[in-house]
Design an enzyme around this catalytic site. Structure first.
Site, short mmCIF file in Angstrom:
data_model
loop_
_atom_site.label_atom_id
_atom_site.label_comp_id
_atom_site.label_asym_id
_atom_site.label_seq_id
_atom_site.Cartn_x
_atom_site.Cartn_y
_atom_site.Cartn_z
N ASP A 19 13.83 -3.62 -28.85
CA ASP A 19 14.50 -4.43 -27.83
C ASP A 19 16.01 -4.26 -27.94
OD1 ASP A 19 13.04 -7.04 -26.15
OD2 ASP A 19 15.21 -6.76 -26.01
N ASN A 72 4.69 -6.45 -14.00
CA ASN A 72 4.24 -7.42 -12.99
C ASN A 72 2.84 -7.03 -12.57
OD1 ASN A 72 4.59 -5.42 -10.66
ND2 ASN A 72 6.57 -5.41 -11.68
N ASP A 76 10.53 -1.98 -18.04
CA ASP A 76 9.70 -1.07 -17.23
C ASP A 76 10.54 -0.02 -16.55
OD1 ASP A 76 7.34 -2.75 -17.64
OD2 ASP A 76 8.42 -4.15 -16.37
N HIS A 110 -0.22 -1.18 -19.56
CA HIS A 110 0.31 -2.08 -18.53
C HIS A 110 -0.16 -3.51 -18.82
CE1 HIS A 110 1.31 -3.64 -14.59
NE2 HIS A 110 0.04 -3.84 -14.27
N THR A 117 3.27 -9.61 -17.38
CA THR A 117 3.68 -10.91 -17.94
C THR A 117 4.01 -11.90 -16.83
OG1 THR A 117 5.94 -10.08 -18.11
CG2 THR A 117 4.58 -9.93 -20.10
N THR A 150 10.40 -11.93 -22.33
CA THR A 150 11.72 -12.38 -22.76
C THR A 150 12.84 -11.94 -21.83
OG1 THR A 150 11.67 -10.46 -24.21
CG2 THR A 150 11.25 -12.58 -25.23
P1 ADP Z 1 9.42 -9.58 -18.81
O1 ADP Z 1 9.11 -9.59 -17.34
O2 ADP Z 1 8.17 -9.60 -19.61
O3 ADP Z 1 10.39 -10.66 -19.16
P2 ADP Z 1 11.49 -7.51 -19.04
O4 ADP Z 1 11.26 -6.05 -18.84
O5 ADP Z 1 12.35 -8.21 -18.05
O6 ADP Z 1 10.01 -8.13 -19.11
O7 ADP Z 1 12.09 -7.75 -20.49
C1 ADP Z 1 11.35 -7.55 -21.66
C2 ADP Z 1 12.29 -7.22 -22.80
O8 ADP Z 1 12.75 -5.88 -22.66
C3 ADP Z 1 13.56 -8.09 -22.88
O9 ADP Z 1 13.59 -8.73 -24.16
C4 ADP Z 1 14.71 -7.10 -22.74
O10 ADP Z 1 15.80 -7.42 -23.61
C5 ADP Z 1 14.08 -5.79 -23.14
N1 ADP Z 1 14.69 -4.59 -22.54
C6 ADP Z 1 15.11 -4.40 -21.27
N2 ADP Z 1 15.56 -3.14 -21.08
C7 ADP Z 1 15.39 -2.50 -22.28
C8 ADP Z 1 15.65 -1.16 -22.75
N3 ADP Z 1 16.16 -0.22 -21.96
N4 ADP Z 1 15.35 -0.86 -24.04
C9 ADP Z 1 14.83 -1.80 -24.87
N5 ADP Z 1 14.58 -3.08 -24.48
C10 ADP Z 1 14.85 -3.42 -23.22
NA NA Z 2 9.26 -5.94 -17.25
NA NA Z 3 7.12 -8.72 -16.63
#
Ligand code: ADP
Ligand code: NA
Ligand code: NA
Length: 257
Positions: free
Chosen positions: A12, A60, A70, A119, A122, A169
């Protein structure tokens, strides 16, 4: 490495998420080696992860890859054409929160050792945060536990390394301390060595973590196991994920493997 999940890399960009994991992880989770990578998915995938890799997409319900982790994953695998291919693989269908679907890469889309995208929706759509502080077990702890558990049990048998970001998160808005606690608990329960811990005990731990303790599912065998591993039945029965430490209900497995 043989064809068996051996390594989890929690990845993350958020410092809060990485700190949360590190606080609650033990260096080994039973037979799994777990590490935390604070950085981007792109930077992680430039390194050798170990064997064939699956990456969890905290997506999603419709498989669009337009935001957050994603989007980063999608960019690694080929951008918009990959999203189209990926959604076709999912039959452009609705997948409920609580499902998990492993998609094997193909169609010319690849990135190093990555063989699958798992996939795990969340949220239905990124329209608003899913988290309600007053219902934190239902909307936070349980949701994230289920996503992590599903990712682990849906990981194909020929994967050695599973890469997982913070689940829910980002857009989904679950606080990092809530999500990390559930993710680490799921990992530590999943990795309990089967030769030492029964499936029944595993289920009993999960049931109480989720706030659904039911005497009818708590048999003699688990009671004896709790005694053997120093788990207080009382601590289990009053366990509240929002208040209590997971150390109170987990055996200290690292002492035995
Ligand atoms: P969700 O819809 O489950 O909240 P997100 O994709 O918005 O999913 O976020 C999930 C996690 O991915 C977050 O904790 C965010 O900090 C992390 N995140 C987002 N972009 C990256 C990246 N390029 N590399 C690593 N972690 C990332
Ligand atoms: Na996501
Ligand atoms: Na999500």
């Amino acid at each position: 490495m043989d064809g068996r999940l051996a390594r989890i890399v929690l990845c993350d960009t958020s410092e809060a998420v990485c700190d949360g994991w590190r606080r609650m992880l033990t260096s080994r989770c039973g037979d799994l080696s777990v590490s935390v990578y604070h950085g981007t998915l792109g930077a992680l995938l430039e390194r050798e992860c170990g064997g064939s890799v699956a990456v969890v997409s905290p997506g999603n319900s419709f498989g669009f890859l337009g935001g957050g982790f994603d989007q980063a994953l999608c960019q690694q695998l080929g951008g918009e054409p990959f999203e189209t291919w990926f959604r076709a693989k999912l039959h452009e269908r609705y997948y409920p929160v609580g499902s998990a679907t492993a998609v094997e890469l193909g169609g010319g889309f690849s990135c190093g050792a990555v063989r699958y995208v798992v996939h795990v929706p969340t949220m239905v759509a990124p329209c608003r945060s899913v988290y309600d502080r007053r219902r934190c077990v239902a909307t936070g702890y349980s949701r994230v536990f289920d996503a992590m558990w599903n990712a682990l049990v849906s990981c194909p048998a020929d994967v050695q390394t599973l890469v997982v970001p913070g689940l829910a998160t980002g857009y989904a808005g679950v606080p990092s301390e809530v999500a990390c606690k559930s993710m680490v608990f799921a990992l530590r329960v999943f990795a309990l060595p089967a030769k030492l811990f029964s499936r029944e005990l595993q289920n009993v731990l999960i049931m109480h973590f989720l706030g659904c303790g039911y005497g009818g599912f708590f048999g003699e065998r688990s009671l004896r196991e709790c005694e053997r591993w120093g788990i207080s039945v009382e601590a289990l029965q009053r366990f509240d994920a929002s208040r209590d430490s997971i150390e109170d209900i987990l055996p200290a497995v690292e002492l035995y493997v």
